[in-house]
Design an enzyme around this catalytic site. Structure first.
Site, PDB file in Angstrom:
ATOM      1  N   GLU A  57       0.833  -1.213   0.000  1.00 48.47           N
ATOM      2  CA  GLU A  57       0.000   0.000   0.000  1.00 48.47           C
ATOM      3  C   GLU A  57       0.864   1.258   0.000  1.00 48.47           C
ATOM      4  O   GLU A  57       0.568   2.239  -0.691  1.00 48.47           O
ATOM      5  CB  GLU A  57      -0.930  -0.023   1.212  1.00 48.47           C
ATOM      6  CG  GLU A  57      -1.789   1.222   1.368  1.00 48.47           C
ATOM      7  CD  GLU A  57      -1.585   1.902   2.703  1.00 48.47           C
ATOM      8  OE1 GLU A  57      -1.256   3.105   2.703  1.00 48.47           O
ATOM      9  OE2 GLU A  57      -1.760   1.235   3.744  1.00 48.47           O
ATOM     10  N   GLU A 134       7.742   3.851  11.629  1.00 53.06           N
ATOM     11  CA  GLU A 134       6.352   3.621  12.021  1.00 53.06           C
ATOM     12  C   GLU A 134       6.258   2.429  12.972  1.00 53.06           C
ATOM     13  O   GLU A 134       5.485   2.447  13.943  1.00 53.06           O
ATOM     14  CB  GLU A 134       5.485   3.387  10.782  1.00 53.06           C
ATOM     15  CG  GLU A 134       3.998   3.260  11.076  1.00 53.06           C
ATOM     16  CD  GLU A 134       3.159   3.062   9.836  1.00 53.06           C
ATOM     17  OE1 GLU A 134       1.969   2.701   9.986  1.00 53.06           O
ATOM     18  OE2 GLU A 134       3.668   3.267   8.715  1.00 53.06           O
TER      19      GLU A 134
END
Length: 426
Positions: A57, A134
């Site tokens: 993604e 992240e």
């Protein structure tokens, strides 16, 4: 094209290769929301692949056969459009919001992203570092840690227990070939829904979808067997946190069961300041500043979830009070709580009905789970028809299944043993 069951303002067709096309007419809305949804998320990944849906993604925005990374954003922004994406356990979504007249161009741009990404090597290494940052942020978040522990304790070895971001070792290992192969296997017509909501020119939208997605490989549906509920207690101490974070829950049927009792039970128990959970835990006892209850229901399984943050010394009291409240609901559901819960769910659903993208995503998830789209009025009527005895019985079934409890943050010594002892005594 073949149609499926849908509300009056919604049209659903299917291309010969399996791609489904959803159009929701909202003439009062002056913008259009376009989405490409793929039935591919962390629940469809092997242990070695965990995190790859999320990696893909991110990487599709780094270049396609027609556009480099800057051009992807520039072509959208020249039309005033916003482009975004998200990955979940059960699906990945790519979205654009723009003017209705630009819908065919928005469809083409989204198709370019999901069908023709090039995964350039230099961009892949840069994005790998972004994802590792992240991952670090996620690891340092005590509430996120509690939810990951909760999922693993709930579902055991099933893929539904896996996190969306995946483990650090996988992020460090994924190469271009793995991303290309995963996209080829997962992004197929049988798993793709292309949707639009707003003041849509339906023929123009459907023609654009057929032109952009009609040659996509059909593939096979990404179906996953339902998990077997495990349950249990999981804890993890994290330095740097001054609070303890609790996630407590039980299994619920998935969307395919079309059983509203669990969703209503969550609203009855913890929706709003006057709910039993908030009134007792926060207002009367002051055991937590933040607590909430929700029903997280995916296509194959669901979870009734209570979350709260408290001081380490109040964990035992918080847990004991919450379990006592749950037992009380399994004995009797008050009429005023049932009325409140139904009204709150109805208003939430009606508000969602007014938001184009939310309606679009809800319709897609319905399609994946049941093959049709539930009308908002029908959904509200189903909720309103649930009697108190059915909700009471849902609480009883959850308690009989046994709780899953996850704790993270600043925890006292032997927190897990203390929780198990409390459960045994209760």
């Amino acid at each position: 094209m073949h149609s499926a069951t849908a509300p009056d303002d919604t049209r659903i067709t299917r291309l010969p290769n399996g791609v489904r096309v959803v159009t929701i007419r909202m003439p009062h809305v002056h913008t259009a929301s376009i989405g490409v949804f793929v039935r591919s998320g962390s629940a469809h990944e092997s242990k070695l692949d965990n995190g790859i849906s999320h990696f893909v993604e991110h990487m599709v925005f780094k270049g396609t056969l027609m556009r480099d990374a800057r051009r992807i954003n520039l072509d959208a922004e020249r039309l005033g459009a916003e482009v975004n994406a998200h990955t979940d356990k059960d699906h990945t979504g790519y979205t654009m919001h723009g003017r209705p007249a630009d819908v065919p161009q928005l469809v083409e741009m989204l198709a370019d992203l999901v069908r023709h990404p090039t995964f350039p090597a230099d961009e892949l290494e840069r994005e790998r570092q972004v994802l590792l940052h992240e991952c670090t942020e996620d690891e340092d978040d005590p509430l996120s840690t509690a939810f990951k522990l909760f999922d693993k304790a709930c579902w055991g070895p099933h893929a539904l227990a896996q996190s969306v971001i995946g483990p650090r070792r996988n992020i460090e290992r994924f190469g271009r070939d793995a991303l290309v192969d995963y996209l080829r296997r997962q992004y197929t017509g049988a798993n793709v829904v292309v949707g639009a909501a707003g003041d849509i020119d339906v023929p123009a939208f459907e023609a654009a979808v057929e032109a952009a997605f009609g040659t996509m490989d059909s593939g096979h549906e990404n179906l996953v067997a339902a998990p077997v509920y495990a349950g249990g207690v999981a804890t993890k101490r994290l330095s740097g946190s001054s609070q303890a974070h609790l996630v407590l829950g039980f299994p619920l049927p998935g969307l395919a069961a079309q059983d509203p009792a669990g969703v209503l039970a969550a609203a009855v128990f913890g929706e709003g300041m006057s709910s039993p959970l908030m009134d007792r835990i926060r207002e009367q006892r002051g055991l937590a500043y933040y607590t909430a209850c929700s029903a997280d229901v995916l296509d194959i399984a669901g979870q009734f979830v209570v979350e709260a943050s408290t001081s380490p010394g109040q964990i035992d009291e918080l847990l004991a009070e919450t379990l006592a409240l749950l037992k009380a609901q399994a004995q009797q559901v008050a009429d005023e709580d049932l009325e409140r819960g139904k009204a709150q769910l109805a208003v939430r659903r009606l508000r969602a009905h007014e938001r184009p993208y939310r309606r679009l995503e809800d319709a897609v998830l319905d399609l994946y789970a049941t093959g049709s789209v539930c009308d908002t009025r029908t959904w509200c009527a189903r909720i309103d028809a649930v009697p108190a005895e059915t909700v009471r019985a849902a609480f009883a079934r959850m308690l009989a299944a046994g709780p899953t409890i996850a704790l993270s943050g600043e925890l006292p010594r032997a927190a897990g043993e203390r929780v198990r002892s409390l459960l045994a005594a209760a």
